[in-house]
Structures are given as C-alpha cells and as structure tokens.
Design an enzyme around this catalytic site. Structure first.
Site, short mmCIF file in Angstrom:
data_model
loop_
_atom_site.label_atom_id
_atom_site.label_comp_id
_atom_site.label_asym_id
_atom_site.label_seq_id
_atom_site.Cartn_x
_atom_site.Cartn_y
_atom_site.Cartn_z
N ARG A 111 0.80 -1.24 0.00
CA ARG A 111 0.00 0.00 0.00
C ARG A 111 0.83 1.28 0.00
O ARG A 111 0.44 2.30 -0.56
CB ARG A 111 -0.82 0.05 1.30
CG ARG A 111 -2.09 -0.72 1.23
CD ARG A 111 -2.64 -0.79 2.66
NE ARG A 111 -3.74 -1.72 2.68
CZ ARG A 111 -5.00 -1.35 2.51
NH1 ARG A 111 -5.32 -0.10 2.33
NH2 ARG A 111 -5.96 -2.25 2.53
N LYS B 195 1.00 -19.55 5.38
CA LYS B 195 0.16 -20.09 6.44
C LYS B 195 -0.41 -18.93 7.25
O LYS B 195 0.17 -17.85 7.21
CB LYS B 195 0.95 -21.05 7.32
CG LYS B 195 2.08 -20.39 8.11
CD LYS B 195 2.46 -21.16 9.34
CE LYS B 195 1.54 -20.84 10.48
NZ LYS B 195 2.16 -20.77 11.81
N HIS C 142 7.19 -23.59 6.16
CA HIS C 142 8.64 -23.37 6.10
C HIS C 142 9.44 -24.51 6.76
O HIS C 142 10.61 -24.70 6.47
CB HIS C 142 9.03 -22.00 6.66
CG HIS C 142 9.02 -21.91 8.16
ND1 HIS C 142 7.87 -21.77 8.89
CD2 HIS C 142 10.02 -21.96 9.06
CE1 HIS C 142 8.17 -21.71 10.17
NE2 HIS C 142 9.47 -21.83 10.31
N LYS D 282 13.45 -26.82 5.84
CA LYS D 282 14.61 -26.93 6.73
C LYS D 282 15.46 -28.12 6.32
O LYS D 282 14.94 -29.18 6.01
CB LYS D 282 14.17 -27.07 8.19
CG LYS D 282 13.54 -25.79 8.75
CD LYS D 282 13.18 -25.97 10.21
CE LYS D 282 12.31 -24.84 10.70
NZ LYS D 282 13.02 -23.67 11.19
N ASP E 256 -1.32 -23.16 15.52
CA ASP E 256 -0.08 -22.48 15.10
C ASP E 256 1.04 -23.46 14.75
O ASP E 256 1.81 -23.21 13.82
CB ASP E 256 0.37 -21.55 16.24
CG ASP E 256 1.53 -20.65 15.84
OD1 ASP E 256 1.44 -20.03 14.76
OD2 ASP E 256 2.53 -20.58 16.58
N HIS F 49 3.40 -27.62 10.99
CA HIS F 49 4.77 -28.09 11.15
C HIS F 49 4.87 -29.47 11.80
O HIS F 49 5.57 -30.35 11.33
CB HIS F 49 5.59 -27.11 12.00
CG HIS F 49 5.44 -25.68 11.58
ND1 HIS F 49 5.34 -25.29 10.28
CD2 HIS F 49 5.38 -24.53 12.32
CE1 HIS F 49 5.24 -23.96 10.22
NE2 HIS F 49 5.25 -23.49 11.44
N LYS G 134 5.72 -22.41 23.90
CA LYS G 134 6.47 -21.16 23.92
C LYS G 134 7.01 -20.97 25.34
O LYS G 134 6.48 -21.51 26.29
CB LYS G 134 5.57 -19.99 23.53
CG LYS G 134 5.09 -20.10 22.07
CD LYS G 134 4.95 -18.76 21.41
CE LYS G 134 4.47 -18.88 19.97
NZ LYS G 134 5.57 -19.05 19.00
#
Ligand code: BG6
Length: 523
Positions: free
Chosen positions: A70, A182, A212, A216, A269, A274, A374
C-alpha cells in the site's frame, strides 16, 4: 535412578562425500511478485532468500522481483529498504556491492490496495513490461504475503486479470503459480472453503501452500536418512520402536503477534502444519519415487491413519498449558496473560502435548508423543526415535538403570543426527554407560546460512511441489486437530497459567507421558 548423560563421539564425513556438489537445479526465467511486500516476512525472509539464491547463481538471468504494497514508494526507495533488510537479516551478514547491484536492478515496486482491481491492472502492466523486455516466455510466481482473510480475494483478482490463468497441463510454458502463506484456514471447514475457492480458478499444481518447516535442511534429511540408507528401514516399525517423541520447544513468547495468537493457540499455530508434517515424514511408507505426488500421497495416507481424537477422549490424548511469569536465560519475562494485547483471563494454550496413534500395520501400538510450547527452557526442535529395550538384560550394571537406544534427528539448533547406545566402561567390572555417535552439520559442512525459504522459493520456480502441502494433506491435518481445538474451547482450562516460563511445560504433561511408561526427553 536415571541414566547418566551420554558421552558424544563425533562423526566425520567420508572424503568422497566431502567433495563440492554442483547445484542440480536453477530457477526458470520468471517474474516473482510479492503481494504484501511491506511486511516482516518480505524483509526478514523472502528478500534475503532471493538475494542468496542470486548470490549462489541459482536464479535465472531473466528474473525480476516486484514488491507490491500500500505504501507509496519509488523503485529506488524500495530497493534501499531491501538492502537494509538483507544487511539486518541474520542469514546474510554482509552484502558485497557487486552482488547487490546485480540484485538491485531486478527489484521493482508497485503501490496499491490489494482489494482494488485497479491495483492488479497496474501489476499486470508491469509484469507485461518485463515479459516484453525479456523477449522470451517467463513464468509468473505470486507470493501471497497477505493477511489470510484476503487470500481468496487475491486469487480471484489474479485469475480475473489473467495474471494467473488456469493451466491444466503442468508441462505448459510459460507457467503461472501462487504461493500461499500459512495459516491455511483456521479449521477444517475454512480450509476446505479456501481450497474450493482457489481450485475453482487454478489447478492444484499451480498452488504452493508453504510450510517453512519442510524447507529446513534436517527435515529433508529425514527422507534421505530413512530412504537412502538400508540400516534404518528394517527396524523402523512397531517391532523395534517403543515410541517416538517430536518436540518443538521455543524460548520466545507470543512476541508482537497476540492479535493472531489469541485466536490461534499452539495447536493451530504449530500442530496443524509443522508438527504433523514432521510426524508424517517420520511415519510414512517409502514413496515409490522422490516426486511431489508420490511423496505427498504417502504423507496423506499416514495422516489418515491417525486415530481420531474426540472431545470424549481428549484427556487420554492431550494436555494443554499456558506460560506464567518466569525467567529465560536469567532474564525475568512476563506470563502470557500479562503480554501486550492478551486478555487477562485468556484461555489460549501456548503449550500442548498430544499422543497420536497411527492405526496401520507398521505403527500399531507405538505412541507418537508430540509437544510444542512457547517460553520453554530451551529452543530445540527434534524427532527422537526410542527403540525397544533388550528383551532380557544379563548385565547387572550395579543396579543402575540404562538408557534405551535412541536415534535423535535434531532439526534446530545444532542440526544433526545422533544415536545413543550402551558401551562397557573400561575396567575390571562390567559397568555400562551411554554414548552418542553424533553427526553435526556444522562440524562436517561448516556453518551455513542457507534458509528454508531459499529451498522453497527455488522449488516453486522450478515447479517442484514435493516440499509444499497439497489440498488433501492440509484438510487431513485439520481434521486431526479440529476436535482438539473444539474440545478445549468448549471446556475452559481451570489451571492456567500452569507452567513457569523457562521450564519444560506443565507437570501434567509428565504424568501424561508416564502413563505409557515413558519420560520426556530434555533436548
Ligand atoms: C511459525 C509460528 O509458523 O513457526 C510461530 O507461527 C513459531 O509461532 C514459528 O514461532 C517457529 O518457526 P521456527 O522456524 O523458528 O522453528
């Protein structure tokens, strides 16, 4: 008593393998367009990856990249920003002028609103210019670095303007492809609707759903380890493997992404994409060829063999957690509920451990324990295959326990593979200890700053979808995780926060794995 930590025996590369290897592929002539180029992903991953590909001679001479966002910017202003982004990116370090100049002249910018058809007309005009200048057919690669809510509309516009026409024959040239970031949907229903909307306009081989993790190095190495060696496959089954542990532990918290994460939580997530990819690669049958459809067929088959988890059985299969305040690397960190833009009574899980059972001949009775969190004690992603203990142990070992043989594939950091086994300690007694044969990428090949995005972008430029998710695979993964997400949102947690930042997760997860006579590894 637990077994002492194993002693490491480093492995060296045999000389004939250490010789430099010529690249097997190079990108086709193409124009890559990043829609949403004003964001973090473009700065941190996409532009550094393209720069590196050019630096390594893997981009075709006939290549241009157009950033579209934008903000009003000139080509030059966008180039200056990208140069800074590449300098800042940990994966590159420094940017030699000559290489930068070659890259800079390929970078362009188009400003506009991604929901406005006029913007797509402007992109179309720019792309046509490059194609005319180049004087030969050029592929078109569109990267949707956009909010997920506009994926479907962006594809509609790309199709309506003729920028990405439907191409039924994958061999037809020039090609036109779309990479979709994703998250691909937020449930089975939304993923299905998105697939339907995209596939109304494009053929499956034109759609590259990125994960992703698949780019790897060590994740790809899992396929080579399993299928280019003959010693592992005969023991890769229920007769020899006791259980599998897949861990993706992060030390970071929610960072600046609470808006997304509050809705997503760890299962959407990390598990839907993954972790189920890692499970599928570990558990799938040998594909007949290293071709996209053959590999993806096997992955879908194994995902479909996972025993469904239902709201009624959730407690037998999964444990959830949320981090409270604590310390990471000696520094105090806030709890999840104290993070910016997180509800003070948030029920979003930041940790989950799930026991997956794969109902097929190879894996009957072998639990796959998969966990991610996390603010854990250490950053570590690994797959650990724990083999059965010997059926009878004739050594007394002074009454001490001993470790089961374990093959560990370290995905990050310190990428490598190690095998833990027992040996006799030198001396007159028969005392055992665990040692590790260790292959480390860094020791053998030296440090590399090759990123997953380089592999994946190059694959998209040559039309290889092996490391991308197919529509049926995405839907199979959603149908596995959807009931977990639904069961947990229907039953608010009573004990959140239930783990301290900097720990290995909630105590309930230890009790959970102990029910199967197992113990979590501490990578
Ligand atoms: C992303 C998740 O897909 O993967 C993040 O959205 C997570 O929450 C990240 O931190 C982990 O990726 P990596 O490559 O750092 O293991």
């Amino acid at each position: 008593m637990s077994a002492p930590p194993p002693v490491a025996i480093p492995l060296r590369l045999s000389e004939h393998l250490a010789a430099p290897v010529e690249p097997l592929k190079k990108g086709d002539p193409c124009t890559a367009v990043i829609l949403g180029a004003g964001g973090d992903l473009t700065r941190r991953k996409l532009m550094p990856a393209l720069y590196h590909l050019l630096h390594d001679g893997l981009l075709h001479d006939d290549f241009s990249v157009v950033g579209a966002a934008r903000e009003p910017l000139t080509d030059q202003a966008f180039r200056d920003r990208m140069r800074q982004a590449i300098l800042d990116s940990t994966e590159v370090g420094h940017v030699p002028d000559a290489t930068w100049d070659r890259f800079a002249q390929r970078i362009h910018y188009v400003q506009g609103d991604m929901t406005d058809p006029a913007f797509f007309a402007a992109v179309s005009a720019r792309v046509a210019e490059f194609e005319k200048e180049s004087g030969r057919p050029r592929g078109r690669l569109f990267y949707l670095a956009l909010p997920p809510s506009v994926y479907a509309t962006a594809v509609e516009h790309l199709s309506a303007t003729g920028l990405v026409p439907r191409i039924d024959d994958p061999a037809q040239r020039p090609w036109a492809r779309v990479i979709v970031e994703k998250p691909f949907g937020s449930s089975l229903a939304t993923a299905r609707a998105l697939n339907q909307s995209i596939l109304k306009r494009l053929a499956e081989h034109q759609v590259f759903r990125i994960d992703h993790y698949l780019g790897k190095e060590t994740v790809q190495n899992l396929l080579v380890l399993r299928f280019a060696n003959s010693i592992f496959e005969p023991i890769w089954n229920r007769r020899h493997i006791h259980h599998v542990q897949i861990t993706a532990a992060e030390t970071v918290g929610v960072e600046h992404r609470a808006g997304y994460y509050e809705q997503a939580g760890v299962v959407r997530d990390m598990f839907q994409n993954h972790l189920l990819q890692l499970l599928a690669l570990t558990a799938m049958e040998p594909p007949v060829a290293f071709r996209a459809e053959d590999v993806r067929d096997e992955k879908v088959k194994v995902l479909r063999a996972i025993r469904p988890i239902t709201p009624a059985t959730i407690d037998d299969f999964a444990v959830r957690g949320q981090y409270g305040p604590g310390a990471i690397g000696g520094l105090a960190v806030p709890g999840y509920r104290q993070e910016d833009r997180v509800a003070p009574n948030s029920a979003t899980p930041t940790y989950a451990a799930v026991r997956f059972l794969v109902d097929n001949w190879r894996w009957q009775g072998v639990p796959f324990f998969v966990r991610s969190g996390k603010r854990m004690a250490r950053r570590a992603t690994e797959i650990a295959i724990q083999f059965q203990r010997p059926p009878h142990l004739m050594f007394q070992n002074g009454g001490r326990s001993f470790a089961a043989n374990t093959l560990v594939i370290r995905i990050q950091p310190n990428e490598g593979v190690s095998l833990c086994f027992e040996i006799k300690v030198p001396g007159v007694d028969v005392k055992m200890t665990s040692v590790q044969m260790d292959f480390s990428y860094a020791n053998v090949f030296g440090a590399t700053d090759h990123s997953a995005y380089e592999t994946l972008l190059l694959d998209a430029m040559v039309g290889d979808g092996t490391l991308y998710a197919r529509s049926d695979q995405v839907e199979a993964a959603w149908s596995i995780v959807d009931p977990i997400v639904q069961a947990w949102s229907a039953e608010p947690p009573r004990d959140f926060p239930n783990y301290v930042s900097g720990s290995w997760g909630p105590g309930a997860a230890d009790a959970f794995i102990a029910r199967d006579g197992c113990q979590w590894r501490q990578p």
